[in-house]
Motif scaffolding. Structure first.
Motif, mmCIF file in Angstrom:
data_model
loop_
_atom_site.group_PDB
_atom_site.id
_atom_site.type_symbol
_atom_site.label_atom_id
_atom_site.label_comp_id
_atom_site.label_asym_id
_atom_site.label_seq_id
_atom_site.Cartn_x
_atom_site.Cartn_y
_atom_site.Cartn_z
ATOM 1 N N ARG A 1 3.394 -2.087 -3.714
ATOM 2 C CA ARG A 1 4.725 -1.458 -3.775
ATOM 3 C C ARG A 1 5.777 -2.549 -3.588
ATOM 4 O O ARG A 1 5.791 -3.238 -2.579
ATOM 5 C CB ARG A 1 4.843 -0.398 -2.678
ATOM 6 C CG ARG A 1 6.121 0.411 -2.720
ATOM 7 C CD ARG A 1 6.021 1.605 -1.792
ATOM 8 N NE ARG A 1 6.062 1.244 -0.389
ATOM 9 C CZ ARG A 1 5.381 1.868 0.574
ATOM 10 N NH1 ARG A 1 4.582 2.880 0.271
ATOM 11 N NH2 ARG A 1 5.483 1.484 1.832
ATOM 12 N N LYS B 1 3.884 6.598 -9.006
ATOM 13 C CA LYS B 1 4.477 5.342 -8.528
ATOM 14 C C LYS B 1 5.618 4.905 -9.451
ATOM 15 O O LYS B 1 5.695 3.752 -9.888
ATOM 16 C CB LYS B 1 3.416 4.248 -8.430
ATOM 17 C CG LYS B 1 2.301 4.588 -7.444
ATOM 18 C CD LYS B 1 1.208 3.562 -7.465
ATOM 19 C CE LYS B 1 0.169 3.840 -6.389
ATOM 20 N NZ LYS B 1 -0.539 5.127 -6.575
ATOM 21 N N HIS C 1 10.674 1.115 -5.243
ATOM 22 C CA HIS C 1 9.693 2.195 -5.322
ATOM 23 C C HIS C 1 10.420 3.539 -5.297
ATOM 24 O O HIS C 1 11.249 3.795 -4.428
ATOM 25 C CB HIS C 1 8.747 2.086 -4.121
ATOM 26 C CG HIS C 1 7.856 3.268 -3.925
ATOM 27 N ND1 HIS C 1 6.744 3.488 -4.690
ATOM 28 C CD2 HIS C 1 7.920 4.303 -3.044
ATOM 29 C CE1 HIS C 1 6.148 4.593 -4.281
ATOM 30 N NE2 HIS C 1 6.838 5.103 -3.295
#
Length: 747
Positions: free
Chosen positions: A377, A404, A420
């Motif tokens: 991430r 994601k 993110h």
């Protein structure tokens, strides 16, 4: 004497650049001015020609660590304006805005010393910062980066801060978030019902934590839930309240020594863990225990990155669980009112403050691979730092995938990837996604002339791209999922020639309308050929099989001619497979991992995405055995997993240890991937391999597959600046769209 007009583009605002220039100007005896512009900084200087040229050469060599100088344009003139001194002028806003913005970074050593100094006026002040540290991206409303365009506009500087702000010798010279207890933000503590609690807020929070209570803590880019991590009962309470049954928790450790008590920390890992970006680093546990924190071999560890965190841990709390405050896959909470309403019944207390967060931003998460970050991430500390991508001339919006999710926007060789966002499966995440696109477009003055998206017709990101394409009357480029993965890794490594792309993930919409996922491609940004894949797997129940992974285990065993009656619902699943009812087929590598995890009895039902694969990796030992690697067919050639499954089943029935079986399963896939790349090389002559896709978050594979490929003479590249999972896909989509535009212009 001559005059120089200098324009500098890059990350030169909010990083102490103008104070740095002021000091450098004095060193070289120059006079003139500097000011922020919407393109970077502009200055005009007069002095001796030799000193001016030495000054210009010194700028990139001595610039602050956060500065990124992309271009220096200088024009000399003999016509003097006879400047008397050097000034920092008020910023100007121009029609063209090319400013780059710094990420948020951790407290610096100087501020940390002041924080602990009882004689300093900022002693124990939780918002201490200076030009070299503190909030940036999460407090910015607009550019140019001045206090009036940040969350600090609500806090006029007191006389002392004002004086520091204007003193060239001071570390806080032109530090926009500068403040102190007299004029800056303040913390406060509320109980679980939202009532203010008397006493010192941080000390009250510490008392709550020591007593085993759960506290919501507002930080830089959002709100965390914090509690003790040394008591399994407290952790179970947090899991129950947050409805997070098994997914690992991240820990915040007071220092490296605290982290070493539970994890191995290499020199390379320490460098990134303690660096100024302060990501969560996935570190290997010293013992197999602590399963109530993390059921696999790794624990996510971060060090304090704000003064508030340092004060919260103090001298006597070694570590705390520090997990994002969000519910049911919604974005991290970042507003006080939102936290008080939605965390009622979850948090026993709230440590909040009155400085608004303009942009929510989760903690970054990475492994350390080959000495650098290998992202799961990419977010706080790294975003919105741009990715340099030479040849990208168009202004493009790439919408990313569904899981994601992230997006990318491009402008003049820069690609700005978002922080993110999360899985685009609900209205709250979609709203955050859309608002962040608007924010990035405004900050970087980008007006897309083209939109790229995934081919999957049901992704929210695809629907958004199609809607905006129609609304703005601009082209929409639909990019195959695994092609985007391949191109993402190419761009991440600055590659432009044709490559072999070994792309392994859970699923992606193929050009033939089926689900792909274990792919070997060959091509470049302009197109690709599917060289190899794996035998398709029937998924009883479709999406249900991704959670009830025993379904996939039954499917693999049945197809391989092995018994499967020991599984739950085996007769029902058998009937579904016999009738072909609701059993879509997929070549997804993630599903192969799931099925193997179920067959080995490691996990039969997943409570979070990829859990079967995560636990399969954790179970693997050091055995070097390999099962048969067999292929069939052409265009694409397919890996036949049935012989492997038969061996796996037989050895398990014979009592072979699960650690040996897990190792052999993974070793077989490593060998299979290498053989597919050799087939692709024989067919195309290409010798460069890129590795991308969520299945390459498996460190067992990543520590072995590149070595085996290199031993076969391949040049191998993996991700370095963006995530290998679907978060990185938007970068690949953008590069494919740029190639499509270039091709169209050529025609």
């Amino acid at each position: 004497m001559i005059r120089a007009h200098i324009e500098i583009q890059g990350i030169v605002q909010g990083v102490g650049f103008r104070p740095f220039i002021h000091k450098l100007v004095k060193e070289y005896g120059l006079r003139g001015y500097i000011k922020n512009t919407s393109s970077g900084v502009e200055m005009e200087l007069e002095g001796l020609e030799a000193e001016l040229k030495d000054f210009i050469a010194a700028v990139p060599e001595k610039a602050p660590r956060l500065a990124l100088i992309e271009n220096i344009k200088t024009e000399f003139s003999d016509e003097l304006k006879n400047y008397k001194d050097f000034e920092i002028l008020k910023s100007s806003t121009e029609e063209l805005r090319d400013t780059l913005i710094s990420p948020d970074i951790c407290i610096c050593d100087d501020c940390l010393r002041e924080l602990r100094d009882k004689n300093d006026r900022r002693y124990n002040y939780p918002f201490i910062n200076c030009t070299n540290c503190g909030p940036r991206f999460t407090i910015i409303k607009d550019v140019p980066y001045d206090r009036a365009k940040t969350s600090m506009s609500d806090f006029p500087m007191c006389p002392d801060c004002h004086r520091e702000y204007h003193q060239i010798e001071n570390r806080r010279y032109h530090a926009q978030p500068d403040c102190c207890p007299e004029c800056g933000p303040k913390v406060f503590f509320l109980d679980g019902e939202g009532n203010e609690v008397a006493g010192e807020p941080i000390e009250t929070a510490r008392e709550y934590l020591k007593a085993g209570k759960i506290v919501a803590v507002k930080g830089l880019g959002g709100i965390h839930l914090a509690c003790r991590c040394d008591d399994e009962k407290i952790t179970k309470t947090l899991r129950h309240r947050k409805q997070r049954d098994e997914k690992p928790f991240a820990l915040m450790c007071r220092d490296i020594e605290s982290a070493r008590k539970i994890c191995y920390v290499s020199g390379e890992e320490e460098k990134i863990l303690a660096g100024f970006r302060r990501p969560i680093v996935l570190l290997r546990k010293r013992e197999k225990g602590l399963s109530y924190l993390s059921e696999n071999d790794y624990v996510g560890i971060m060090l304090p990155y704000t003064p508030l965190h340092y004060l919260l841990l103090g001298d006597d709390i070694d570590m705390l669980i520090m997990t994002s405050a969000n519910l049911s896959d919604t974005p991290i909470m970042y507003k006080n009112e939102e936290a008080l309403e939605n965390l009622h019944g979850i948090a026993d207390g709230f440590l909040l403050h009155n400085r608004d967060i303009q942009t929510r931003c989760d903690d970054s998460l990475c492994w350390v691979l080959n000495g650098s970050e290998y992202f799961a991430r990419r977010s706080r500390g790294y975003v919105p730092f741009p990715i340099k991508a030479d040849g990208v001339k168009e202004q493009i919006l790439a919408c990313g995938a569904e899981q994601k999710a992230s997006f990318c926007l491009s402008k003049e060789n820069y690609v700005f990837q978002s922080q993110h966002i999360g899985d685009l499966k609900n209205a709250e995440t979609l709203e955050n996604y859309e608002s962040q696109i608007r924010h990035f477009k405004r900050l970087f003055d980008i007006k897309p002339s083209c939109i790229a998206c995934d081919m999957h017709p049901d992704y929210m990101s695809t629907e958004y791209g199609a809607e905006k394409s129609g609304e703005l009357q601009i082209p929409l480029v639909k990019v195959q999922h695994h092609h985007a993965h391949m191109c993402s890794c190419m761009a991440d490594n600055g590659l432009s020639e044709k490559v072999i792309g070994l792309i392994w993930d859970g699923t992606g919409y193929g050009t033939d309308g089926t689900a792909w996922g274990g792919e070997c491609l060959a091509g470049d940004y302009a197109g690709f050929k599917r060289i190899g894949s794996i035998r398709e797997i029937s998924l009883p129940g479709g999406d249900k099989a991704a959670k009830e992974i025993y379904r996939t285990g039954i499917s693999l065993l049945r197809e391989s001619g092995c018994p499967y009656d020991g599984f739950k619902n085996s007769k029902l699943i058998d009937n579904m497979l016999s009738a072909g009812f609701n059993c879509p087929k997929s070549s997804g590598m993630g599903r192969l991992f799931d099925g193997a995890a179920a067959i080995l009895g490691i996990k039969t039902e997943a409570s979070y995405e990829g859990q079967g694969a995560v636990l399969l990796e954790a179970a693997a030992g050091e055995d070097e055995g390999i099962y048969p690697v067999e292929f069939y067919g052409r265009a694409p050639v397919r890996f036949d997993w049935r012989p492997m499954i038969r061996h796996l089943y037989k050895e398990k029935a014979d009592g072979t240890d699960v650690s040996v079986l897990a190792s052999r399963f993974l070793n077989t896939l490593i060998k299979m991937g290498t053989e597919l790349c050799k087939t692709a090389r024989d067919e195309t002559g290409i010798n460069t391999v890129v590795l991308s896709g969520g299945s390459f978050q498996n460190m067992y594979i990543m520590q072995r597959l590149p070595k085996l490929l290199k031993s076969e003479g391949f040049e191998v590249y993996c991700h370095r600046r963006v995530s290998c999972n679907d978060e990185g896909i938007s970068l690949g989509q953008l590069m494919v769209a740029q190639a499509a535009i270039f091709k169209k212009k050529e025609i």
